[in-house]
Design an enzyme around this catalytic site. Structure first.
Site, mmCIF file in Angstrom:
data_model
loop_
_atom_site.group_PDB
_atom_site.id
_atom_site.type_symbol
_atom_site.label_atom_id
_atom_site.label_comp_id
_atom_site.label_asym_id
_atom_site.label_seq_id
_atom_site.Cartn_x
_atom_site.Cartn_y
_atom_site.Cartn_z
ATOM 1 N N ASN A 194 0.794 -1.221 0.000
ATOM 2 C CA ASN A 194 0.000 0.000 0.000
ATOM 3 C C ASN A 194 0.831 1.277 0.000
ATOM 4 O OD1 ASN A 194 0.154 -1.663 2.507
ATOM 5 N ND2 ASN A 194 -0.316 0.281 3.505
ATOM 6 N N SER B 165 -10.827 -5.969 0.066
ATOM 7 C CA SER B 165 -11.746 -5.017 0.664
ATOM 8 C C SER B 165 -12.367 -4.139 -0.419
ATOM 9 C CB SER B 165 -10.974 -4.153 1.660
ATOM 10 O OG SER B 165 -11.867 -3.322 2.359
ATOM 11 N N ALA B 166 -13.695 -3.988 -0.383
ATOM 12 C CA ALA B 166 -14.408 -3.310 -1.475
ATOM 13 C C ALA B 166 -14.026 -1.835 -1.622
ATOM 14 C CB ALA B 166 -15.912 -3.432 -1.260
ATOM 15 N N CYS C 142 0.290 8.647 12.982
ATOM 16 C CA CYS C 142 0.282 9.706 13.981
ATOM 17 C C CYS C 142 -0.311 9.159 15.269
ATOM 18 C CB CYS C 142 -0.516 10.896 13.484
ATOM 19 S SG CYS C 142 -0.373 12.324 14.543
HETATM 20 C C1 LIG Z 1 -6.716 -0.926 3.294
HETATM 21 C C2 LIG Z 1 -5.955 -2.166 3.495
HETATM 22 C C3 LIG Z 1 -6.333 -3.104 4.458
HETATM 23 C C4 LIG Z 1 -7.477 -2.863 5.397
HETATM 24 O O1 LIG Z 1 -8.701 -2.885 4.757
HETATM 25 P P1 LIG Z 1 -10.021 -2.430 5.545
HETATM 26 O O2 LIG Z 1 -11.107 -2.796 4.630
HETATM 27 O O3 LIG Z 1 -9.914 -0.969 5.732
HETATM 28 O O4 LIG Z 1 -10.068 -3.190 6.804
HETATM 29 C C5 LIG Z 1 -5.591 -4.256 4.567
HETATM 30 N N1 LIG Z 1 -4.546 -4.487 3.766
HETATM 31 C C6 LIG Z 1 -4.145 -3.611 2.827
HETATM 32 C C7 LIG Z 1 -2.966 -3.935 1.989
HETATM 33 C C8 LIG Z 1 -4.839 -2.425 2.668
HETATM 34 O O5 LIG Z 1 -4.414 -1.556 1.753
#
Ligand SMILES: *Cc1c(COP(=O)(O)O)cnc(C)c1O
Length: 390
Positions: free
Chosen positions: A154, A202-203, A330
């Site tokens: 990410n 995650s959607a 933070c």
């Molecule tokens: C955003 C994210 C998550 C968490 O997803 P949520 O739906 O907000 O719980 C987990 N892993 C990665 C790599 C992400 O980018």
């Protein structure tokens, strides 16, 4: 006058696609409890099964392996908890191996489980933030129950060698999980091709609603209930279905599958134009991650600006309507630099001066131009104010 907003934090979350919003509205009569036998209940259940099939075809999986969750945090927690149960049974094969760059939903769970005495090891990464396969090979042994490696990071955008990692896990008889949350809708993801036994998504990271996601578990792999209670999701996750959110996820999955190539091309074009523009207009910058199209999520550009603080840059950009992110957490007022960037060897000062631009389907080349107009004077200003010595 409307404030111009250039949203470049799509790895943080995305705005719902117009098609998803209309689809959810069109189906607002599907409010029945999907566990009920009456017509409204059966119609809701049929909608949920449609969505399950859409998600399954997006990741090349069997629909029976799709379990709806509240998002990838829950999915990641659940996988680790399943193997905590395995360890609690006294299984010799109880070690978990994951990586230094996983999402906090994995890293924090690992921290918690380690404190409780479970054996978990983290695989290091190289200078572009890609896991070192030889180190993984050395960490995984015949006591390993699970190997978990994310598909794409990410923060850095770096794509991981998940297929090779899965092969290492399987060679030692361990199961393989991948957090594919950032990869979905950006690069092809196939559980069959990867050899994934579990996968999280995650959607809201691909234009669907928030609070809904999936844990894929290949039929026949270990499972334990995520939420105890009703019989939903084959008794694994109790609770009345969130019909609307599940339908939105299904629609987002359909769009992601249909638009994958076009989306990839567009994101890579914008990201590359921004990189080139920054390189030309701002002296002394360091690009984190990889610039190779096959090793980088197409919409992610992570940049370190020496002698500048990421948070200051973020706030000045925000003032111009440009929304970006820094990797810092933070917590309790103290700004910790990104552990993902530190893991790839970036020094603390540079990690403090890093900014992540992440593009999405609603960005345009105009947005890139706008950032390239606003960013250089901001960097100059922040650098001139900086008291840091780098
Ligand atoms: C955003 C994210 C998550 C968490 O997803 P949520 O739906 O907000 O719980 C987990 N892993 C990665 C790599 C992400 O980018």
């Amino acid at each position: 006058m409307d404030r111009r907003v250039v949203y470049l934090d799509n790895n943080g979350t995305t705005r719902m696609a117009d098609e998803v919003i209309s689809f959810m509205h069109e189906n607002d009569d599907l409010y029945g409890n999907a566990s009920s036998m009456h017509t409204l209940g059966r119609e809701a259940a049929a909608g949920i099964e449609w969505a399950r099939n859409e998600v399954a075809s997006l990741i090349d999986a069997e629909p029976e392996g799709i379990y709806f969750t509240s998002g990838a945090s829950e999915s990641n927690n659940t996988v680790l908890n399943i193997f905590r149960d395995v360890a609690d049974r006294g299984d010799k094969r109880s070690r978990i191996v994951t990586t230094e760059i996983e999402h906090p939903a994995t890293i924090e769970t690992v921290r918690y489980l380690r404190k409780k005495g479970y054996r978990i090891d983290l695989c290091p990464v190289d200078s572009i933030g890609r896991i070192k396969l030889d180190e993984l090979e050395a960490l995984v042994d015949d006591d390993t129950a699970l190997v978990s490696v994310m598909t794409g990071n990410n923060e850095s955008g770096t794509i991981q060698p998940v297929k090779e990692a899965a092969a290492i896990a399987h060679k030692h008889g361990a199961y393989f999980h991948t957090d594919a949350t950032q990869a979905i809708g950006k690069i092809p993801v196939s559980v069959k091709d990867i050899g994934a036994d579990y996968l999280s998504l995650s959607a809201h990271k691909f234009y669907g609603p928030k609070g809904i996601g999936v844990l894929y578990a290949k039929p026949s792999v270990p499972l334990s209930p995520f939420v105890h209670g009703g019989h939903q999701e084959k008794g694994m996750r109790a609770g009345t279905y969130n019909n609307q959110a599940i339908l939105g996820l299904g629609k987002a999955a359909e769009l992601a599958r249909e638009n994958l190539e076009e989306e990839h091309r567009k994101l890579w074009q914008m990201r590359t134009a921004l990189r080139k523009g920054i390189e030309e207009r701002i002296p002394d910058v360091i690009f984190n991650g990889s610039d190779d199209e096959s090793l980088c999520l197409p919409g992610t550009l992570n940049v370190s600006f020496p002698r500048a603080e990421g948070e200051s840059i973020l706030l000045y950009l925000d003032f111009e309507g440009i929304e970006v992110s820094t990797g810092s957490a933070c917590a309790t007022g103290s700004l910790e630099p990104s552990y993902v960037l530190l893991a790839s060897g970036l020094d603390v000062e540079l990690a403090h001066g890093s900014v992540r631009f992440s593009f999405g389907r609603y960005n345009t080349m105009d947005d890139v131009e706008y950032v390239l107009e606003k960013l250089p004077p901001i960097i100059e200003k922040v650098r001139s104010m900086s008291t840091r010595r780098v």
